[in-house]
Scaffold this motif. Structure first.
Motif, short mmCIF file in Angstrom:
data_model
loop_
_atom_site.label_atom_id
_atom_site.label_comp_id
_atom_site.label_asym_id
_atom_site.label_seq_id
_atom_site.Cartn_x
_atom_site.Cartn_y
_atom_site.Cartn_z
N PRO A 1 22.06 -16.67 35.70
CA PRO A 1 21.67 -16.03 36.96
C PRO A 1 22.88 -15.73 37.83
CG PRO A 1 21.34 -18.39 37.12
CD PRO A 1 21.81 -18.12 35.71
N LEU A 2 22.70 -14.81 38.76
CA LEU A 2 23.74 -14.46 39.72
C LEU A 2 23.56 -15.26 40.99
CD1 LEU A 2 26.00 -12.52 40.80
CD2 LEU A 2 24.13 -11.03 41.57
N LYS A 3 24.63 -15.87 41.47
CA LYS A 3 24.57 -16.58 42.75
C LYS A 3 24.56 -15.55 43.88
CE LYS A 3 26.87 -20.79 41.18
NZ LYS A 3 28.04 -21.71 41.37
N SER B 1 19.73 -3.55 40.91
CA SER B 1 19.22 -4.29 39.76
C SER B 1 19.63 -5.74 39.96
CB SER B 1 19.81 -3.73 38.46
OG SER B 1 19.32 -4.44 37.34
N ASP B 2 18.65 -6.60 40.22
CA ASP B 2 18.93 -7.95 40.72
C ASP B 2 18.78 -9.01 39.64
OD1 ASP B 2 19.37 -10.06 42.53
OD2 ASP B 2 17.21 -10.33 42.75
N HIS B 3 19.78 -9.90 39.56
CA HIS B 3 19.74 -11.00 38.61
C HIS B 3 19.82 -12.36 39.30
CE1 HIS B 3 21.65 -7.78 35.88
NE2 HIS B 3 20.36 -7.83 35.64
N THR B 4 19.61 -12.40 40.61
CA THR B 4 19.58 -13.68 41.29
C THR B 4 18.24 -14.37 41.04
OG1 THR B 4 18.66 -12.75 43.33
CG2 THR B 4 21.07 -12.84 43.15
N HIS C 1 13.53 -8.69 36.76
CA HIS C 1 12.94 -9.20 35.53
C HIS C 1 11.65 -9.98 35.82
CE1 HIS C 1 16.05 -8.56 32.33
NE2 HIS C 1 16.77 -8.33 33.41
N VAL C 2 10.64 -9.77 34.99
CA VAL C 2 9.36 -10.46 35.15
C VAL C 2 8.97 -11.16 33.85
CG1 VAL C 2 8.54 -8.89 36.94
CG2 VAL C 2 8.00 -8.40 34.53
N ALA D 1 13.68 -15.68 30.35
CA ALA D 1 12.75 -16.35 31.25
C ALA D 1 13.43 -17.04 32.43
CB ALA D 1 11.90 -17.36 30.49
N ALA D 2 14.57 -17.65 32.20
CA ALA D 2 15.21 -18.45 33.25
C ALA D 2 15.60 -17.62 34.46
CB ALA D 2 16.45 -19.15 32.68
N THR D 3 15.85 -16.34 34.27
CA THR D 3 16.27 -15.48 35.39
C THR D 3 15.20 -14.45 35.75
OG1 THR D 3 17.47 -14.07 33.80
CG2 THR D 3 18.74 -15.76 34.96
N SER D 4 13.96 -14.76 35.42
CA SER D 4 12.85 -13.82 35.68
C SER D 4 11.86 -14.42 36.66
CB SER D 4 12.12 -13.49 34.37
OG SER D 4 13.00 -12.94 33.42
N LEU D 5 11.17 -13.54 37.38
CA LEU D 5 10.09 -13.97 38.27
C LEU D 5 8.78 -14.06 37.50
CD1 LEU D 5 10.62 -11.68 41.42
CD2 LEU D 5 11.45 -14.01 41.07
#
Length: 244
Positions: free
Chosen positions: A160-162, A178-181, A207-208, A218-222
Motif C-alpha cells: 500500500p501507499l502511505k 488512481s489510489d493505492h492507499t 481497488h475493490v 486484497a490487502a490494498t483493496s476496499l
C-alpha cells in the motif's frame, strides 16, 4: 463537478467468473460508474515470479472478457480493461468497449509489447486513461496516443501507499487519481481539491474486493461496504458549493 468512479477489480476476481460477476454487481450497487479488469499474459509480465501459478489463474482470457462484458452490459455498468498486449486491444474492440486504461508500467516501455500495445490503443481512437505511477514521458505518451482523448491520473506505484507520500500540489495538476492507499481518505481529499479548483470532471480509481477475499490484491483493496461509503462521500462532494 462529476466524479467518474472506477471499481478496479484486478486480480480480486480470483479466476472465478461467479466471483467476478458478484464484484461487478456489487460495484454497481455501491455506485461505481465502471468496473475495470486487466488483460495481460502471465508469461509476458511474471515469467519467473514465485507465485506464477496463482497469478496465472487470474489471467483474463478473451472468453472470460466476453462473458463479463455482456454481463456488465446486461445490468447497465461500463466494463473496460487495462491492456498489456496488442491482441487484447483487438479483441476488446470486437466487444465495443468505450475506453482503455494504460497502466503506469506500460508507460515506461519495460514490459514486452508495451510499444505495440500503445500503438493498438492509438488505432482504436478511444478515450484512454493513463496512470503515470512508475514514471514515463508524458510528451511521448501524448505523441504515440495522438488519436486518443487522454486523461492522465496521478498515481504512486506502492502497495500500500502511505498517504503522507502523496504530493497534493502535484496531484491536483492531474485530471484524475488512481489510489493505492488504505482506506478512503486520500480519494476524498483529491475530490475536494478538484471541487475547489472548479474542475468539471474527474476520475477516481480504487481497488475493490469481496469481504474476506484472499486474492493477491486484497490487502490494498476496499471491501464493498467501504467502497459504498467512499462513493457516498464523493457524491456529497459533487454537490458542495464552495463558492456561493
Amino acid at each position: 463537478m462529476k466524479v467518474f468512479l472506477i471499481a478496479e477489480i484486478g486480480s480480486n476476481w480470483e479466476g472465478d467468473i461467479s466471483i467476478a460477476k458478484k464484484l461487478i454487481k456489487q460495484s454497481q450497487n455501491a455506485g461505481a460508474n465502471a468496473v475495470k479488469f486487466q488483460m495481460w499474459r502471465a508469461e509476458d509480465l511474471y515469467p519467473s515470479h514465485p507465485l506464477f501459478k496463482k497469478i496465472k489463474k487470474t489471467e483474463l482470457s478473451f472468453n472470460d472478457a466476453k462473458k463479463l462484458k455482456f454481463f456488465s452490459d446486461s445490468i447497465g455498468i461500463e466494463f473496460f480493461c487495462s491492456v498489456f498486449y496488442p491482441e487484447a486491444v483487438d479483441y476488446l474492440e470486437s466487444l465495443s468497449v468505450k475506453r482503455y486504461k494504460i497502466a503506469s508500467r506500460t508507460c515506461t516501455l519495460n514490459d514486452p509489447l508495451s510499444l505495440e500495445t500503445l500503438s493498438a490503443v492509438n488505432h482504436s481512437k478511444k478515450s484512454t486513461i493513463v496512470s503515470m505511477g512508475m514514471g514515463g514521458d508524458k510528451k511521448f505518451i501524448k505523441k504515440i496516443l495522438s488519436k486518443n482523448q487522454i486523461t492522465f491520473l496521478y498515481c504512486l506505484s506502492e502497495y500500500p501507499l502511505k498517504i503522507e507520500k502523496i504530493k497534493w500540489n502535484i496531484a491536483q495538476k492531474y485530471a484524475g487519481f488512481s489510489d493505492h492507499t488504505l482506506g478512503i481518505t486520500a480519494p476524498i481529499i483529491f475530490a475536494s481539491l478538484m471541487k475547489m479548483k472548479k474542475q468539471k470532471n474527474t476520475i477516481i480509481e480504487k481497488h475493490v474486493k469481496l469481504l474476506n477475499s484472499k486474492s493477491l490484491d486484497a490487502a490494498t483493496s476496499l471491501d464493498m461496504n467501504q467502497f459504498k461509503i467512499l462513493n457516498d462521500n464523493l457524491r456529497n462532494i459533487e454537490k458542495l458549493n464552495f463558492f456561493p
